[in-house]
Motif scaffolding. Structure first.
Motif, PDB file in Angstrom:
ATOM      1  N   HIS A   1      -1.148 -11.499 -13.670  1.00 34.99           N
ATOM      2  CA  HIS A   1      -1.689 -10.056 -13.749  1.00 34.99           C
ATOM      3  C   HIS A   1      -1.852  -9.604 -15.157  1.00 34.99           C
ATOM      4  O   HIS A   1      -2.434  -8.614 -15.465  1.00 34.99           O
ATOM      5  CB  HIS A   1      -0.276  -9.511 -13.175  1.00 34.99           C
ATOM      6  CG  HIS A   1      -0.217  -9.512 -11.819  1.00 34.99           C
ATOM      7  ND1 HIS A   1      -1.010  -9.237 -11.010  1.00 34.99           N
ATOM      8  CD2 HIS A   1       0.929 -10.420 -10.929  1.00 34.99           C
ATOM      9  CE1 HIS A   1      -0.658  -9.479  -9.578  1.00 34.99           C
ATOM     10  NE2 HIS A   1       0.307 -10.081  -9.714  1.00 34.99           N
TER      11      HIS A   1
ATOM     12  N   GLY B   1       0.948  -1.127   0.049  1.00 32.99           N
ATOM     13  CA  GLY B   1       0.044   0.048  -0.120  1.00 32.99           C
ATOM     14  C   GLY B   1       0.961   1.245   0.108  1.00 32.99           C
ATOM     15  O   GLY B   1       0.286   2.423  -0.552  1.00 32.99           O
TER      16      GLY B   1
ATOM     17  N   LYS C   1       2.342   1.724  -3.324  1.00 31.98           N
ATOM     18  CA  LYS C   1       1.398   2.157  -4.511  1.00 31.98           C
ATOM     19  C   LYS C   1       1.242   3.586  -4.557  1.00 31.98           C
ATOM     20  O   LYS C   1       0.544   4.135  -5.529  1.00 31.98           O
ATOM     21  CB  LYS C   1       0.022   1.449  -4.448  1.00 31.98           C
ATOM     22  CG  LYS C   1      -0.037  -0.183  -4.774  1.00 31.98           C
ATOM     23  CD  LYS C   1      -1.371  -0.816  -4.574  1.00 31.98           C
ATOM     24  CE  LYS C   1      -1.325  -2.132  -4.900  1.00 31.98           C
ATOM     25  NZ  LYS C   1      -2.649  -2.839  -4.821  1.00 31.98           N
ATOM     26  N   LYS C   2       1.634   4.337  -3.412  1.00 31.45           N
ATOM     27  CA  LYS C   2       1.571   5.714  -3.395  1.00 31.45           C
ATOM     28  C   LYS C   2       2.529   6.329  -4.245  1.00 31.45           C
ATOM     29  O   LYS C   2       2.560   7.863  -4.717  1.00 31.45           O
ATOM     30  CB  LYS C   2       1.511   6.480  -1.932  1.00 31.45           C
ATOM     31  CG  LYS C   2       0.118   5.623  -1.315  1.00 31.45           C
ATOM     32  CD  LYS C   2       0.427   6.259   0.331  1.00 31.45           C
ATOM     33  CE  LYS C   2      -0.939   5.569   0.966  1.00 31.45           C
ATOM     34  NZ  LYS C   2      -0.797   5.948   2.353  1.00 31.45           N
TER      35      LYS C   2
ATOM     36  N   SER D   1      -0.261  -7.909  -4.977  1.00 29.73           N
ATOM     37  CA  SER D   1      -1.318  -7.668  -5.528  1.00 29.73           C
ATOM     38  C   SER D   1      -1.577  -6.102  -6.252  1.00 29.73           C
ATOM     39  O   SER D   1      -1.400  -5.259  -5.613  1.00 29.73           O
ATOM     40  CB  SER D   1      -2.751  -7.469  -4.298  1.00 29.73           C
ATOM     41  OG  SER D   1      -3.968  -7.129  -4.986  1.00 29.73           O
ATOM     42  N   LEU D   2      -1.480  -6.212  -7.761  1.00 27.74           N
ATOM     43  CA  LEU D   2      -1.030  -5.131  -8.384  1.00 27.74           C
ATOM     44  C   LEU D   2      -2.393  -4.692  -8.988  1.00 27.74           C
ATOM     45  O   LEU D   2      -3.256  -5.513  -9.547  1.00 27.74           O
ATOM     46  CB  LEU D   2      -0.383  -5.411  -9.488  1.00 27.74           C
ATOM     47  CG  LEU D   2       1.174  -6.096  -8.911  1.00 27.74           C
ATOM     48  CD1 LEU D   2       2.209  -6.462  -9.967  1.00 27.74           C
ATOM     49  CD2 LEU D   2       1.822  -4.925  -7.965  1.00 27.74           C
ATOM     50  N   ASP D   3      -2.575  -3.418  -9.130  1.00 27.63           N
ATOM     51  CA  ASP D   3      -3.742  -2.658  -9.722  1.00 27.63           C
ATOM     52  C   ASP D   3      -3.660  -3.015 -11.291  1.00 27.63           C
ATOM     53  O   ASP D   3      -2.727  -3.068 -11.779  1.00 27.63           O
ATOM     54  CB  ASP D   3      -3.790  -1.351  -9.403  1.00 27.63           C
ATOM     55  CG  ASP D   3      -3.965  -0.994  -8.154  1.00 27.63           C
ATOM     56  OD1 ASP D   3      -4.597  -1.828  -7.358  1.00 27.63           O
ATOM     57  OD2 ASP D   3      -3.449   0.040  -7.637  1.00 27.63           O
ATOM     58  N   VAL D   4      -4.836  -3.302 -11.860  1.00 28.96           N
ATOM     59  CA  VAL D   4      -4.811  -3.618 -13.313  1.00 28.96           C
ATOM     60  C   VAL D   4      -4.263  -2.402 -14.266  1.00 28.96           C
ATOM     61  O   VAL D   4      -3.550  -2.449 -15.214  1.00 28.96           O
ATOM     62  CB  VAL D   4      -6.374  -3.630 -13.716  1.00 28.96           C
ATOM     63  CG1 VAL D   4      -6.540  -3.987 -15.449  1.00 28.96           C
ATOM     64  CG2 VAL D   4      -6.932  -5.015 -13.104  1.00 28.96           C
ATOM     65  N   GLY D   5      -4.499  -1.245 -13.825  1.00 31.31           N
ATOM     66  CA  GLY D   5      -4.087  -0.021 -14.478  1.00 31.31           C
ATOM     67  C   GLY D   5      -2.345   0.126 -14.377  1.00 31.31           C
ATOM     68  O   GLY D   5      -1.707   0.465 -15.574  1.00 31.31           O
ATOM     69  N   PHE D   6      -1.976  -0.140 -13.159  1.00 28.14           N
ATOM     70  CA  PHE D   6      -0.749  -0.432 -12.964  1.00 28.14           C
ATOM     71  C   PHE D   6       0.246  -1.082 -13.896  1.00 28.14           C
ATOM     72  O   PHE D   6       1.144  -0.906 -14.612  1.00 28.14           O
ATOM     73  CB  PHE D   6      -0.305  -0.549 -11.379  1.00 28.14           C
ATOM     74  CG  PHE D   6       1.366  -0.724 -11.423  1.00 28.14           C
ATOM     75  CD1 PHE D   6       2.128   0.371 -11.204  1.00 28.14           C
ATOM     76  CD2 PHE D   6       1.768  -2.192 -11.265  1.00 28.14           C
ATOM     77  CE1 PHE D   6       3.556   0.211 -10.963  1.00 28.14           C
ATOM     78  CE2 PHE D   6       3.352  -2.110 -10.961  1.00 28.14           C
ATOM     79  CZ  PHE D   6       4.235  -1.082 -10.805  1.00 28.14           C
TER      80      PHE D   6
ATOM     81  N   GLU E   1       4.415   4.805  -7.507  1.00 24.43           N
ATOM     82  CA  GLU E   1       4.721   3.890  -8.402  1.00 24.43           C
ATOM     83  C   GLU E   1       6.169   3.784  -9.007  1.00 24.43           C
ATOM     84  O   GLU E   1       6.487   2.725  -9.375  1.00 24.43           O
ATOM     85  CB  GLU E   1       3.676   4.018  -9.726  1.00 24.43           C
ATOM     86  CG  GLU E   1       2.204   3.845  -9.156  1.00 24.43           C
ATOM     87  CD  GLU E   1       1.294   4.026 -10.544  1.00 24.43           C
ATOM     88  OE1 GLU E   1       1.753   4.153 -11.682  1.00 24.43           O
ATOM     89  OE2 GLU E   1      -0.021   3.700 -10.220  1.00 24.43           O
TER      90      GLU E   1
END
Length: 426
Positions: free
Chosen positions: A286, A228, A231-232, A252-257, A234
């Motif tokens: 991913h 977390g 993620k702030k 756990s990676l965000d789709v957009g990232f 990148e």
């Protein structure tokens, strides 16, 4: 059905003695011996407190002699449990900074422990043990030795000091200390301090080494907080993945990232470990299977200077990567522009060395090298590989013979006059 306490214990880094006590507690609980179950769990709890003290530096304001006496008492098998409780609740000065509400909870469970140990008439049922387990799951992460975070921070400073710590020292013991040295609500601030302090950047920034090792051996709870935090920012997350692609499965990676990573960074902004990152993203879901063609179409024009490691070739084959890149390496009539052939020369040699050679591959290669202005870098790299690798020489010879294609003069001398050399690295 697995108990919540069993799931929780799996992600803790307790020592063998503590795990044994909780194991006995669970066994008793499942067999209806709730009094014994609560007693074993309480002993397991005190054992955690005991080792947090033993593995911590002296809290600020605590007298050295008194601290050394406490450590000796905690190693005395006859009195350690009582001394651990006293140390937990002491306020003069506090070893564990705890609130009044937690202190009341500790008093309550101390009384329940006495009910179990002295066979008092008060009823002890399953819900007492379950309530105590809930207390542990909620509050044990908050029970850290006063000043232990600062002590751990100093240990990291010493770890990166070559005059104190040898370069082959493992960081795992320090990573395991985070769990009982830093309150979970202070973890993000702790990571920020780590990032600001450990900026030495050769060859890898020290803070990235710490973060990478957390994802390798830290607890899932600490990893979640760190993810977390990253993620702030990148760019830090990208840098971490570049240095440690093997940790992708734990993120756990965000789709957009993820999309931005492969769409614009792989084989471009990231200078190495590109295939490791790509395969890690695919392997761990991913990048979805129905996206792979789009991914390859996007990255192939950027990857000619990036050669996969031997260990990555088979996995790329299974994903049809080489089938996708082949038309760019062996155009039907060869390369009309010699600079294009030169730019792709390293991957062409890699392809010929690792993949099954087809007739059209050789016809394209022959057409390219026989042009008035051939790609000389390609010819030179083929020459070096042939002269340095007998397997490659034989493979090319056999392919030209198999498809009954005349070896072009530009390669004929290289093959016919090749002598026995030891294999050289590509």
């Amino acid at each position: 059905m697995r108990l919540e306490i069993e799931k929780w214990l799996e992600i803790q880094n307790f020592n063998e003695n503590t795990e044994g006590l909780f194991g006995e507690s669970i066994l008793c609980f499942k067999n209806g011996a709730y009094r014994s179950s609560l007693l074993y769990s309480y002993l397991g709890f005190l054992n955690v407190i005991r080792y947090r003290i033993l593995e911590s530096s002296i809290p600020s304001g605590f007298q050295q002699g008194r601290w050394e006496l406490l450590r000796r008492e905690l190693n005395d098998v006859e009195i350690w449990d009582g001394k651990a409780y006293d140390a937990l609740v002491t306020n003069n000065p506090p070893i564990f900074p705890i609130s009044a509400s937690i202190r009341r909870e500790l008093d309550y469970w101390r009384d329940k422990r006495n009910d179990c140990a002295h066979f008092k008439k008060e009823r002890i049922d399953y819900f007492h043990t379950e309530s105590f387990w809930s207390f542990l799951i909620e509050y044990l992460p908050k029970l850290v030795v006063n000043g232990s975070k600062e002590s751990l921070f100093r240990k990291f400073v010493n770890f990166f000091d070559p005059s104190i710590t040898p370069p082959d020292e493992k960081m795992d013991p320090l990573i395991s200390e985070i769990e009982y040295s830093v309150n979970k609500y202070e973890l993000e601030h702790f990571f920020s301090e780590i990032r600001n302090q450990f900026q030495e950047a050769w060859p890898i920034p020290e803070y990235l080494k710490i973060f990478g090792n957390i994802f390798k051996s830290g607890t899932p709870e600490i990893q979640d907080v760190l993810l977390g935090f990253l993620k702030k920012n990148e760019s830090d997350l990208e840098s971490l993945i570049k240095e440690y692609p093997e940790i992708i499965g734990r993120l756990s990676l965000d789709v957009g990232f993820v999309r931005k990573l492969w769409y614009s960074k792989l084989f471009g902004g990231l200078t190495y470990n590109n295939y490791g990152i790509l395969l890690g993203l695919i392997r761990n879901g991913h990048i979805k299977r129905n996206q792979i063609d789009e991914v390859f179409q996007t990255i192939i024009p950027r990857c000619y200077d990036h050669i996969p490691a031997d260990s990555q070739v088979i996995e790329l084959q299974n994903l049809n990567f080489y089938r996708k890149i082949r038309p760019d390496l062996f155009p039907t009539n060869g390369f009309s522009n010699f600079s294009t052939g030169n730019n792709r020369s390293s991957f062409i040699v890699h392809y010929l060395f690792t993949q099954e050679i087809q007739r059209n591959d050789l016809l394209s290669l022959k057409a390219s090298v026989e042009r008035d202005y051939p790609p000389y870098n390609l010819i030179d790299k083929l020459d070096n590989k042939i002269r340095g690798n007998g397997f490659f020489e034989d493979k090319l010879k056999d392919a030209f013979e198999k498809f009954d294609i005349e070896i072009p003069n530009e390669l004929d001398a290289l093959i016919e006059n090749n002598e026995d050399y030891e294999d050289l690295p590509f």
